[in-house]
Scaffold this motif. Structure first.
Motif, PDB file in Angstrom:
ATOM      1  N   ALA A   1      -0.375  11.531  -4.042  1.00 14.87           N
ATOM      2  CA  ALA A   1       0.237  10.360  -3.405  1.00 14.87           C
ATOM      3  C   ALA A   1       0.080  10.489  -1.893  1.00 14.87           C
ATOM      4  CB  ALA A   1       1.712  10.271  -3.770  1.00 14.87           C
ATOM      5  N   VAL A   2      -0.374   9.413  -1.254  1.00 10.21           N
ATOM      6  CA  VAL A   2      -0.560   9.403   0.194  1.00 10.21           C
ATOM      7  C   VAL A   2       0.141   8.166   0.759  1.00 10.21           C
ATOM      8  CG1 VAL A   2      -2.240   9.479   2.068  1.00 10.21           C
ATOM      9  CG2 VAL A   2      -2.811  10.498  -0.137  1.00 10.21           C
ATOM     10  N   PRO A   3       1.450   8.274   1.016  1.00  9.85           N
ATOM     11  CA  PRO A   3       2.197   7.124   1.540  1.00  9.85           C
ATOM     12  C   PRO A   3       2.045   6.985   3.060  1.00  9.85           C
ATOM     13  CG  PRO A   3       3.683   8.934   1.138  1.00  9.85           C
ATOM     14  CD  PRO A   3       2.314   9.397   0.696  1.00  9.85           C
ATOM     15  N   TYR A   4       0.830   6.762   3.507  1.00  9.37           N
ATOM     16  CA  TYR A   4       0.536   6.681   4.937  1.00  9.37           C
ATOM     17  C   TYR A   4       1.200   5.481   5.604  1.00  9.37           C
ATOM     18  CZ  TYR A   4      -2.881   3.205   3.470  1.00  9.37           C
ATOM     19  OH  TYR A   4      -3.482   2.105   2.927  1.00  9.37           O
ATOM     20  N   THR A   5       1.612   4.504   4.819  1.00  9.65           N
ATOM     21  CA  THR A   5       2.223   3.320   5.429  1.00  9.65           C
ATOM     22  C   THR A   5       3.600   3.627   6.023  1.00  9.65           C
ATOM     23  OG1 THR A   5       3.144   2.559   3.323  1.00  9.65           O
ATOM     24  CG2 THR A   5       0.967   1.726   3.943  1.00  9.65           C
ATOM     25  N   ILE A   6       4.192   4.751   5.641  1.00 11.41           N
ATOM     26  CA  ILE A   6       5.465   5.161   6.240  1.00 11.41           C
ATOM     27  C   ILE A   6       5.256   5.456   7.719  1.00 11.41           C
ATOM     28  CG2 ILE A   6       7.246   6.956   6.238  1.00 11.41           C
ATOM     29  CD1 ILE A   6       6.818   7.095   3.158  1.00 11.41           C
ATOM     30  N   VAL A   7       4.204   6.177   8.027  1.00 14.92           N
ATOM     31  CA  VAL A   7       3.876   6.489   9.422  1.00 14.92           C
ATOM     32  C   VAL A   7       3.476   5.212  10.163  1.00 14.92           C
ATOM     33  CG1 VAL A   7       2.317   7.792  10.919  1.00 14.92           C
ATOM     34  CG2 VAL A   7       3.186   8.827   8.814  1.00 14.92           C
TER      35      VAL A   7
ATOM     36  N   GLY B   1       9.293  -0.354  -4.753  1.00 13.57           N
ATOM     37  CA  GLY B   1       9.592   0.577  -5.835  1.00 13.57           C
ATOM     38  C   GLY B   1      10.956   1.232  -5.692  1.00 13.57           C
ATOM     39  N   SER B   2      11.446   1.758  -6.787  1.00 12.09           N
ATOM     40  CA  SER B   2      12.714   2.487  -6.799  1.00 12.09           C
ATOM     41  C   SER B   2      12.408   3.976  -6.668  1.00 12.09           C
ATOM     42  CB  SER B   2      13.462   2.227  -8.108  1.00 12.09           C
ATOM     43  OG  SER B   2      13.715   0.866  -8.255  1.00 12.09           O
ATOM     44  N   ASN B   3      11.977   4.370  -5.476  1.00 10.65           N
ATOM     45  CA  ASN B   3      11.617   5.764  -5.261  1.00 10.65           C
ATOM     46  C   ASN B   3      11.895   6.162  -3.819  1.00 10.65           C
ATOM     47  OD1 ASN B   3       9.400   4.767  -3.743  1.00 10.65           O
ATOM     48  ND2 ASN B   3       8.186   4.594  -5.614  1.00 10.65           N
ATOM     49  N   ILE B   4      11.721   7.433  -3.538  1.00 15.48           N
ATOM     50  CA  ILE B   4      12.014   7.964  -2.207  1.00 15.48           C
ATOM     51  C   ILE B   4      11.063   7.408  -1.154  1.00 15.48           C
ATOM     52  CG2 ILE B   4      10.604  10.044  -2.475  1.00 15.48           C
ATOM     53  CD1 ILE B   4      14.025   9.819  -0.723  1.00 15.48           C
ATOM     54  N   ARG B   5       9.839   7.070  -1.553  1.00 16.27           N
ATOM     55  CA  ARG B   5       8.881   6.525  -0.579  1.00 16.27           C
ATOM     56  C   ARG B   5       9.380   5.201  -0.009  1.00 16.27           C
ATOM     57  NH1 ARG B   5       4.508   8.131  -4.546  1.00 16.27           N
ATOM     58  NH2 ARG B   5       4.868   6.034  -5.304  1.00 16.27           N
TER      59      ARG B   5
ATOM     60  N   VAL C   1      12.517   4.282   0.343  1.00 14.88           N
ATOM     61  CA  VAL C   1      13.620   4.593   1.249  1.00 14.88           C
ATOM     62  C   VAL C   1      13.078   5.130   2.572  1.00 14.88           C
ATOM     63  CG1 VAL C   1      15.659   6.059   1.562  1.00 14.88           C
ATOM     64  CG2 VAL C   1      15.203   5.021  -0.659  1.00 14.88           C
ATOM     65  N   LEU C   2      12.079   6.015   2.487  1.00 11.64           N
ATOM     66  CA  LEU C   2      11.475   6.556   3.704  1.00 11.64           C
ATOM     67  C   LEU C   2      10.791   5.465   4.522  1.00 11.64           C
ATOM     68  CD1 LEU C   2       9.980   9.925   2.387  1.00 11.64           C
ATOM     69  CD2 LEU C   2      11.986   9.599   3.853  1.00 11.64           C
ATOM     70  N   LEU C   3      10.169   4.495   3.845  1.00 11.03           N
ATOM     71  CA  LEU C   3       9.542   3.379   4.551  1.00 11.03           C
ATOM     72  C   LEU C   3      10.599   2.589   5.322  1.00 11.03           C
ATOM     73  CD1 LEU C   3       7.027   1.605   5.111  1.00 11.03           C
ATOM     74  CD2 LEU C   3       7.682   0.278   3.099  1.00 11.03           C
ATOM     75  N   LEU C   4      11.724   2.315   4.690  1.00 10.11           N
ATOM     76  CA  LEU C   4      12.797   1.582   5.352  1.00 10.11           C
ATOM     77  C   LEU C   4      13.298   2.341   6.578  1.00 10.11           C
ATOM     78  CD1 LEU C   4      14.823  -0.754   5.511  1.00 10.11           C
ATOM     79  CD2 LEU C   4      16.284   0.547   3.943  1.00 10.11           C
ATOM     80  N   PHE C   5      13.582   3.629   6.417  1.00  7.44           N
ATOM     81  CA  PHE C   5      14.095   4.405   7.544  1.00  7.44           C
ATOM     82  C   PHE C   5      13.059   4.584   8.645  1.00  7.44           C
ATOM     83  CE2 PHE C   5      17.362   6.116   4.483  1.00  7.44           C
ATOM     84  CZ  PHE C   5      18.415   5.452   5.083  1.00  7.44           C
ATOM     85  N   ALA C   6      11.796   4.751   8.289  1.00  7.14           N
ATOM     86  CA  ALA C   6      10.743   4.886   9.294  1.00  7.14           C
ATOM     87  C   ALA C   6      10.585   3.586  10.080  1.00  7.14           C
ATOM     88  CB  ALA C   6       9.423   5.280   8.634  1.00  7.14           C
TER      89      ALA C   6
ATOM     90  N   TYR D   1       0.803  -1.225   0.000  1.00 12.32           N
ATOM     91  CA  TYR D   1       0.000   0.000   0.000  1.00 12.32           C
ATOM     92  C   TYR D   1       0.837   1.276   0.000  1.00 12.32           C
ATOM     93  CZ  TYR D   1      -4.086  -2.870   0.604  1.00 12.32           C
ATOM     94  OH  TYR D   1      -5.082  -3.788   0.406  1.00 12.32           O
ATOM     95  N   LEU D   2       2.139   1.162  -0.196  1.00 18.04           N
ATOM     96  CA  LEU D   2       3.003   2.338  -0.212  1.00 18.04           C
ATOM     97  C   LEU D   2       2.682   3.270  -1.381  1.00 18.04           C
ATOM     98  CD1 LEU D   2       5.364   3.762   1.141  1.00 18.04           C
ATOM     99  CD2 LEU D   2       6.912   2.419  -0.281  1.00 18.04           C
ATOM    100  N   GLY D   3       2.247   2.726  -2.471  1.00 18.75           N
ATOM    101  CA  GLY D   3       1.951   3.536  -3.661  1.00 18.75           C
ATOM    102  C   GLY D   3       0.519   4.024  -3.728  1.00 18.75           C
ATOM    103  N   THR D   4      -0.137   4.205  -2.596  1.00 16.00           N
ATOM    104  CA  THR D   4      -1.535   4.649  -2.576  1.00 16.00           C
ATOM    105  C   THR D   4      -1.665   6.070  -3.096  1.00 16.00           C
ATOM    106  OG1 THR D   4      -1.995   3.235  -0.672  1.00 16.00           O
ATOM    107  CG2 THR D   4      -3.536   5.027  -1.090  1.00 16.00           C
TER     108      THR D   4
END
Length: 131
Positions: A51-57, A107-111, A113-118, A37-40
């Protein structure tokens, strides 16, 4: 009744292992859903998409909960980090699984990377913060 928190410590090693196994299963399910659901995208009333990458939070908060719960089963930070280790291995398996399945899930995008760091920050925070 005082506002004191009571932590139960009269459990067997088998119960602790079982608890950590279930927390690890939750970590695997969590990372799979967070990646899927990262690409929502949300369509706004004017037709524009956002884009609403709420799964990062969610990754940050849920990994924090998993680690804090694991700390109830073991005061050892290495053992309490087991759900976080499983989450990281799951993330890497989804990222490098493209070699096996041919499907790119992470995906190969900043989201991504942010998911990994979060996820890392949420899992590590209770370990370094102390009680």
């Amino acid at each position: 009744m005082s506002g004191e928190r009571i932590v139960r410590t009269d459990f067997s090693r088998g119960e602790a292992v079982g608890g950590l196994v279930w927390l690890s299963v939750a970590a695997l399910i969590s990372v799979l859903l967070e990646v899927v659901y990262l690409g929502t995208w949300v369509t706004l009333p004017g037709g524009a998409q956002l884009a609403v990458p709420y799964t990062i939070v969610i990754a940050f908060l849920f990994n924090m909960v998993l680690t804090r719960t694991a700390q109830l089963w073991s005061p050892n930070p290495t053992v309490a980090g087991v759900p976080l280790y499983v989450w990281i291995v799951g993330y890497l398996a989804l990222m490098f699984g493209v070699e096996v399945t041919g499907d790119q899930l992470v995906g190969s995008n900043i989201r991504s990377v942010l998911l990994l760091f979060a996820g890392l920050a949420g899992g590590v925070w209770p370990l370094v913060r102390g009680k």
